[in-house]
Motif scaffolding. Structure first.
Motif, PDB file in Angstrom:
ATOM      1  N   SER A   9     -32.989   6.934  42.107  1.00  6.99           N
ATOM      2  CA  SER A   9     -31.935   6.147  41.466  1.00  6.99           C
ATOM      3  C   SER A   9     -30.830   7.034  40.902  1.00  6.99           C
ATOM      4  N   GLU A  99     -15.324  14.547  48.394  1.00  6.05           N
ATOM      5  CA  GLU A  99     -15.666  13.474  49.326  1.00  6.05           C
ATOM      6  C   GLU A  99     -17.158  13.190  49.328  1.00  6.05           C
ATOM      7  N   ALA A 102     -18.178  11.313  46.178  1.00  5.49           N
ATOM      8  CA  ALA A 102     -17.750   9.912  46.250  1.00  5.49           C
ATOM      9  C   ALA A 102     -18.737   9.086  47.065  1.00  5.49           C
ATOM     10  N   ARG A 103     -19.243   9.647  48.140  1.00  2.23           N
ATOM     11  CA  ARG A 103     -20.252   8.931  48.938  1.00  2.23           C
ATOM     12  C   ARG A 103     -21.573   8.816  48.195  1.00  2.23           C
ATOM     13  N   LYS A 105     -22.066   8.790  45.087  1.00  2.00           N
ATOM     14  CA  LYS A 105     -21.916   7.895  43.935  1.00  2.00           C
ATOM     15  C   LYS A 105     -22.225   6.442  44.291  1.00  2.00           C
ATOM     16  N   THR A 106     -22.061   6.102  45.553  1.00  2.00           N
ATOM     17  CA  THR A 106     -22.380   4.730  45.978  1.00  2.00           C
ATOM     18  C   THR A 106     -23.881   4.516  46.105  1.00  2.00           C
ATOM     19  N   ARG A 107     -24.664   5.593  46.092  1.00  2.00           N
ATOM     20  CA  ARG A 107     -26.118   5.518  46.269  1.00  2.00           C
ATOM     21  C   ARG A 107     -26.896   5.793  44.983  1.00  2.00           C
ATOM     22  N   ARG A 109     -26.761   7.068  40.541  1.00  2.00           N
ATOM     23  CA  ARG A 109     -26.055   7.428  39.324  1.00  2.00           C
ATOM     24  C   ARG A 109     -26.049   8.950  39.250  1.00  2.00           C
ATOM     25  N   PRO A 131     -16.766  11.693  38.957  1.00  2.82           N
ATOM     26  CA  PRO A 131     -17.826  10.942  39.632  1.00  2.82           C
ATOM     27  C   PRO A 131     -19.075  10.679  38.791  1.00  2.82           C
ATOM     28  N   HIS A 133     -21.905   9.606  36.028  1.00  2.23           N
ATOM     29  CA  HIS A 133     -22.378   8.566  35.123  1.00  2.23           C
ATOM     30  C   HIS A 133     -22.681   9.153  33.744  1.00  2.23           C
ATOM     31  N   ASP A 228     -26.832   9.012  53.658  1.00  2.00           N
ATOM     32  CA  ASP A 228     -26.312   7.870  54.407  1.00  2.00           C
ATOM     33  C   ASP A 228     -27.295   7.423  55.486  1.00  2.00           C
TER      34      ASP A 228
END
Length: 230
Positions: A9, A99, A102-103, A105-107, A109, A131, A133, A228
């Protein structure tokens, strides 16, 4: 087998050396004074950082410059010492850092864990695109990695948020500061081998022994690609 990357997480990150190219900043700062051999300069810096009187980064770069100047025959002036501190504080991200974060961060915290002081970290964070948390610097922890106490403060923070610290994936380039101790503390770790094409340890203190990481990549972009796919 390590836990799958999709099981986490949170992802915690060393900053200086993993996301921020401090070696290039230091050598560029020295090159502004005189021509130097990159690896010789980094060796001298690494030796200075090992000394008992070492202070917190990057404020300690003034003291380190005195050691480097004596080793490499450079002029040692207050202005030169200040210039090296400023150069390190203005270090730039590696080409893939913004970059990839940023990727990631979508997966996850994202948590910054840096041996830099807060004033310098704020400069780095802005260049990285904000970026994180949460972030932990030596100003808050009162200690530096590889001290387990630094990591335990991060564990406590994640637990206070209601999550399990076992779901933190630790990402770093330094075997000495991060990979060895994260293994001892039971974390799943990712070694970003930024110096894969270079011999030696550069500006990073050498570990007593090499720790085989759970995941091993040559760049942060490779980690983002693997996440990814996961």
């Amino acid at each position: 087998m390590p836990k799958p990357l999709a099981a986490f997480s949170h992802a915690s990150f060393d900053v200086v050396g993993t996301l921020i190219d401090f070696e290039s900043a230091i050598t560029a700062g020295l090159e502004a004074i005189a021509r130097v051999d990159r690896e010789a300069a980094l060796d001298a810096y690494r030796d200075a950082r090992r000394q008992p009187e070492a202070q917190r980064f990057p404020d300690d770069l003034g003291r380190c410059y005195g050691h480097i100047a004596a080793r490499l025959g450079l002029p040692d002036t207050p202005a030169a010492r200040r210039a090296l501190i400023d150069a390190a504080a203005e270090a730039e991200p590696f080409a893939d850092s913004v970059e990839a974060l940023a990727r990631l961060k979508t997966r996850f915290r994202l948590i910054a864990m840096t041996n830099a002081r807060r004033w310098a970290f704020e400069k780095y964070e802005a260049k990285l695109g904000h970026p994180f948390h949460a972030s932990f610097t030596t100003d808050e922890t009162g200690t530096e990695k590889p001290d387990p106490a630094f990591f335990r403060q991060v564990f406590d923070h994640v637990a206070a948020e209601g999550d399990d610290p076992a779901r933190i994936l630790h990402v770093a380039q330094s075997q000495y500061h991060d990979i060895g101790i994260s293994r001892e503390l039971g974390m799943t770790n990712v070694w970003i081998q930024r110096r894969a094409d270079d011999a030696g340890h550069g500006g990073t203190i050498a570990p007593r022994e090499h720790t085989r990481p759970d995941y091993h990549f040559r760049s942060l972009a490779e980690l983002a690609d693997a996440v990814d796919r996961a």
